[in-house]
Write a protein that holds these residues in place. Sequence first.
Motif, PDB file in Angstrom:
ATOM      1  N   ARG A 244       0.835  -1.203   0.000  1.00 39.52           N
ATOM      2  CA  ARG A 244       0.000   0.000   0.000  1.00 39.52           C
ATOM      3  C   ARG A 244       0.868   1.252   0.000  1.00 39.52           C
ATOM      4  O   ARG A 244       0.626   2.200  -0.777  1.00 39.52           O
ATOM      5  CB  ARG A 244      -0.929   0.006   1.220  1.00 39.52           C
ATOM      6  N   ASP A 247       2.372   1.576  -3.422  1.00 42.62           N
ATOM      7  CA  ASP A 247       1.389   1.984  -4.425  1.00 42.62           C
ATOM      8  C   ASP A 247       1.028   3.462  -4.303  1.00 42.62           C
ATOM      9  O   ASP A 247       0.774   4.133  -5.300  1.00 42.62           O
ATOM     10  CB  ASP A 247       0.122   1.128  -4.306  1.00 42.62           C
ATOM     11  N   GLU A 248       0.982   3.945  -3.055  1.00 41.22           N
ATOM     12  CA  GLU A 248       0.604   5.341  -2.826  1.00 41.22           C
ATOM     13  C   GLU A 248       1.785   6.301  -2.968  1.00 41.22           C
ATOM     14  O   GLU A 248       1.602   7.516  -2.859  1.00 41.22           O
ATOM     15  CB  GLU A 248      -0.015   5.484  -1.433  1.00 41.22           C
TER      16      GLU A 248
END
Length: 299
Positions: A244, A247-248
């Motif tokens: 996460r 991805d961010e």
Amino acid sequence: MTRPYLPLNALRAFEASARHLSFTRAADELNVTQAAISHQVKLLERRLDVVLFKRLPRGLMITSEGEALLPVLRDAFDRMANMLERLEGGKLREILNVGAVGTFAVGWLLPRLARFQAEHPLIEVRLSTHNNRVDQATEGLDYTIRFGDGAWHGLEATRLFPAPLSALCAPFIANRLRTPADLMHQTLLRSYRENEWTQWFTAAGVARPPARTHAIVFDSSLAMMEAATQGAGVALAPPRMFARQLDEGLVVQPFDLYASLGSYWLTRLKSRPPTPAMQAFHDWLLVEVHMAYGDTVQG
């Protein structure tokens, strides 16, 4: 053999009075009068032929006999309450106690756990986290998920998947890095395992970092990654567990280099046969791993 009659009202009155050290507060909790509580406690004292409380001008003082009785009653009442809660709704719910290393729990298990709950609505998962150091027997855990080599005394371990470590850092730090050797000039973030960065540098073909290299040691990879996102240094962590953040764009992986120090494992005590709830969780977890990574599971 006739079982002795249990004066449940009197036992409950004593337990509440011992907790509050007050007949008045116990009466408020149980929604009866103070006189009724006092009467029930006296009945119990006569039944047992002991004094459970010393009556004081401003409350109660529990006696040694009362102190011996109190934990037994607390445990019994808690167990009854838990069973009644499990039976609520006309069906028996099973309790499954799982301890997972925090990185795995947050980065991998939680995003998938709703699927297990949907498939097994009568199993209540009670999840706790640890930093890879846990006493499974003492803590009463059905399963633990931990990181390592799978060799733990008295435990049956099922390998889930490897989790190689790589350098992860905030984008502005990554912009300063051209080769792995550039990390020598950065603050290195690591866990309590001292050889992690040494193995990563070896895989990168870089000599062992000098002793003067700045480092911060964490007992939690979650805290370490939070420090990395804030620019405190370069973390060595498993990218699989921080998808996460990657991805961010909170962190980036500047080099496609890894150090393999172990895998995640599902463990249970060899002395504890699997319950239906445990077997359901075991089977579901292996299916999830297969869906994510293919044939990586080994016994």
